[in-house]
Design a protein around this motif. Structure first.
Motif, PDB file in Angstrom:
ATOM      1  N   UNK A  65       0.816  -1.233   0.000  1.00 41.46           N
ATOM      2  CA  UNK A  65       0.000   0.000   0.000  1.00 41.46           C
ATOM      3  C   UNK A  65       0.844   1.275   0.000  1.00 41.46           C
ATOM      4  N   UNK A  66       1.825   1.373  -0.907  1.00 40.56           N
ATOM      5  CA  UNK A  66       2.622   2.609  -0.912  1.00 40.56           C
ATOM      6  C   UNK A  66       1.762   3.840  -1.183  1.00 40.56           C
ATOM      7  N   UNK A  67       0.630   3.647  -1.913  1.00 41.52           N
ATOM      8  CA  UNK A  67      -0.222   4.793  -2.252  1.00 41.52           C
ATOM      9  C   UNK A  67      -1.016   5.295  -1.051  1.00 41.52           C
ATOM     10  N   UNK A  68      -1.173   4.460  -0.034  1.00 36.74           N
ATOM     11  CA  UNK A  68      -1.973   4.871   1.132  1.00 36.74           C
ATOM     12  C   UNK A  68      -1.089   5.215   2.329  1.00 36.74           C
ATOM     13  N   UNK A  69       0.222   5.250   2.126  1.00 36.59           N
ATOM     14  CA  UNK A  69       1.146   5.506   3.244  1.00 36.59           C
ATOM     15  C   UNK A  69       2.172   6.557   2.840  1.00 36.59           C
ATOM     16  N   UNK A  70       2.730   7.193   3.823  1.00 37.23           N
ATOM     17  CA  UNK A  70       3.799   8.159   3.551  1.00 37.23           C
ATOM     18  C   UNK A  70       4.672   8.244   4.796  1.00 37.23           C
ATOM     19  N   UNK A  71       5.833   8.898   4.638  1.00 36.76           N
ATOM     20  CA  UNK A  71       6.681   9.026   5.818  1.00 36.76           C
ATOM     21  C   UNK A  71       6.335  10.325   6.551  1.00 36.76           C
ATOM     22  N   UNK A  72       6.272  10.252   7.857  1.00 36.09           N
ATOM     23  CA  UNK A  72       5.843  11.398   8.675  1.00 36.09           C
ATOM     24  C   UNK A  72       7.014  11.894   9.517  1.00 36.09           C
TER      25      UNK A  72
END
Ligand SMILES: Cc1cc2nc3c(=O)[nH]c(=O)nc-3n(C[C@H](O)[C@H](O)[C@H](O)COP(=O)(O)OP(=O)(O)OC[C@H]3O[C@@H](n4cnc5c(N)ncnc54)[C@H](O)[C@@H]3O)c2cc1C
Length: 502
Positions: free
Chosen positions: A93-100
């Motif tokens: 799910x790279x499209x639903x995640x990001x680095x914070x």
């Protein structure tokens, strides 16, 4: 294109003996449905209310790297969490995640020893990242910031700031969207999914279900049954006793606190408890989190207490020059962690998961995290197969992208749709255009200050199984987290339902 189709799922479930009946469609049940269907089993998955109706929509929306488990010496769970974060962020799910990016400002509220300990923790968390082979280009290494760097990243930081600690973790676009993506991916592998279907009793060979839309009841025959009903799990099986703990978040506007970086503040008097501000893609910021034991019946929708609201505001305020007040709070939500009553005390299942097989064969999977849903699902399906009545291959989900994860969206797809649907942004657009409405109308914010579009609401009805305004505003989108925004968006939700023929 994958659509949730409640009616055909129920017709099929009434006629066939299904391989696996999954009860509960939070992240765990949706994960189990996908795991089993992708191994070739026939699956019926039901939820009494809606996708992500329970705890799964009330999380901090973080994809945890396992740092918190390290502090407790739980190395195995910590590594597992880092590996699952890696899988979500790099393949499923790279499209639903990001680095914070997260900053812990070193203010007068943070002692020197406490700061040093926190930095040690971040470095240990970075070792977990490396152990899971997540590149530092995706989750950069932690580092110290000067006072000036901290002030630049945290506008309005407390004037006593002497530096800061910068670290990174994973963040979900939204927890409920992960559940919807899991359910639709499962449907793509042949699973049947139906909401508004409550299991009133289950055995290892079936269940009595009540369809709360038609008011009818149906008996489903199944070769195996998984109970994935979260904090409600002990209502369906004997020998399990849960005592939940409530975790509360406040919802603030991005004008009240920094909106591009998470800010961490320690809980006074504690060495390793922190509160966080968590900026969201739509300009809101969540502030969490509490941990309050709850006695008595489990509510459908938990409610934050006044004390929790005061605690979160006062603790987070130690990081800022201007103290946060009730006037900054535009919403609040609470979720329940399952604590299992074990012999000699309680075990916190929110930090790990349990798979229990009842004497009659029902497999219950409970606890864990959103981050570790895939491992939980695989363990539950392995427990089903260990009973011997079903045969299937090993778990396949590690390399199985969720809907929208692969391929490229059309070049002209609006950035907002790409962010929320990945490669499926074009499908969302096409489905919306089939109503004959113009893009201006389909892609405009549905109300002042509410960036959700009619196209998203329509897709919620046509493809994501939303049946009413609540499904659309409280789960397919999260407009409902701010009551004023919800009221403003309601006419658009009604319109989407009527355009889609509901
Ligand atoms: C405050 C808080 C913050 C958290 N933050 C994070 C985080 O940032 N990152 C992370 O990885 N994890 C986080 N977690 C943990 C994570 O949210 C949970 O582990 C996860 O959501 C549990 O999902 P579940 O599917 O097991 O349960 P649920 O999501 O509660 O799903 C259970 C479902 O079962 C249905 N159901 C109940 N009874 C029946 C019945 N009889 N018949 C049919 N259906 C039924 C319900 O309607 C519900 O939809 C957090 C937890 C809490 C409480």
């Amino acid at each position: 294109m994958t659509r949730l189709d409640r009616d055909s799922a129920l017709t099929w479930g009434a006629e066939e003996t299904v391989d696996l009946l999954v009860v509960g469609l939070g992240v765990t049940g949706a994960g189990v449905a996908l795991d089993a269907a992708s191994r070739g089993l026939t699956v019926l998955a039901v939820d009494a209310r809606d996708l992500a109706f329970g705890t799964s929509r009330w999380s901090s929306k973080l994809v945890h790297g396992g740092l918190r488990y390290l502090a407790k010496g739980q190395l195995g769970v910590a590594h597992e969490s880092a590996v699952e974060r890696h899988v979500l962020m790099t393949s499923t799910a790279p499209h639903l995640t990001r680095s914070l990016p997260m900053v812990l400002p070193l203010t007068s509220a943070v002692g020197r020893a406490q700061g040093a300990l926190a930095m040690q923790g971040f470095r240990a968390g970075d070792l977990l990242r490396r152990g899971a082979r997540t590149p530092s280009s995706l989750l950069p290494r932690p580092r110290r910031l000067t006072a000036a760097e901290t002030a630049a990243r945290v506008p309005g930081v407390h004037p006593s700031v002497r530096g800061g600690l910068l670290s990174y973790d994973g963040q979900l676009e939204d927890d409920a969207r992960l559940v919807v993506a899991l359910a639709r991916t499962a449907v793509g592998y042949g699973a049947r999914v139906a909401t508004r279907v409550r299991a009133s009793s289950v055995t290892g060979t079936g269940a009595v279900l009540s369809d709360t839309v038609s008011g009818t009841s149906l008996s489903v025959r199944a070769r195996a049954v998984v109970n994935a009903t979260g904090v409600w799990a002990d209502r369906l099986v004997d020998g399990l006793s849960l005592r939940p703990s409530r975790g509360t978040h406040l919802v603030l506007r991005g004008t009240a606190v920094p909106a591009s970086v998470a800010v961490t503040a320690p809980v006074p008097g504690s060495v390793n408890r922190f509160v966080f501000t968590l900026p969201q893609p739509d300009g809101l910021v969540y502030l969490g989190l509490t941990d309050e034991p709850v006695d008595g019946p489990v509510p459908d929708v938990p409610v934050p207490s006044e004390e929790e609201i005061d605690f979160l505001l006062s603790t987070a305020s130690t990081a800022f020059e201007r103290p946060l007040t009730r006037a900054d709070v535009v919403g609040a939500y609470a979720g329940l962690r399952p604590l299992i009553s074990a012999q000699g005390g309680t075990a916190d299942l929110s930090r790990e998961h349990a798979v229990l097989t009842s004497p009659d064969g029902v497999v219950t999977v409970v606890g864990g995290k959103l981050t570790t849903y895939r491992k939980m699902a695989s363990d539950a399906v392995d427990a089903v197969l260990a009973q011997g009545s079903l045969h299937a291959g090993p778990c396949r989900t590690r390399a199985l992208p969720l809907v929208g994860a692969t391929g490229a969206p059309p070049a002209d797809a609006p950035a907002r749709l790409v962010r929320r649907y990945g490669a499926e942004a074009g499908v969302v657009l096409e489905a919306a255009r089939s109503t004959g409405l113009a893009d201006d109308e389909l892609l405009a914010p549905v109300a002042d200050g509410v960036p959700v579009t009619l196209a998203e609401l329509l897709f919620g009805v046509t493809h994501e199984g939303a049946l009413d305004v609540d499904d659309l505003l409280d789960r397919r989108t999260r407009v409902g987290l701010v009551a004023a925004d919800r009221a403003a968006a309601e006419p658009a939700a009604r319109r989407a339902l009527s355009l889609a023929g509901r």
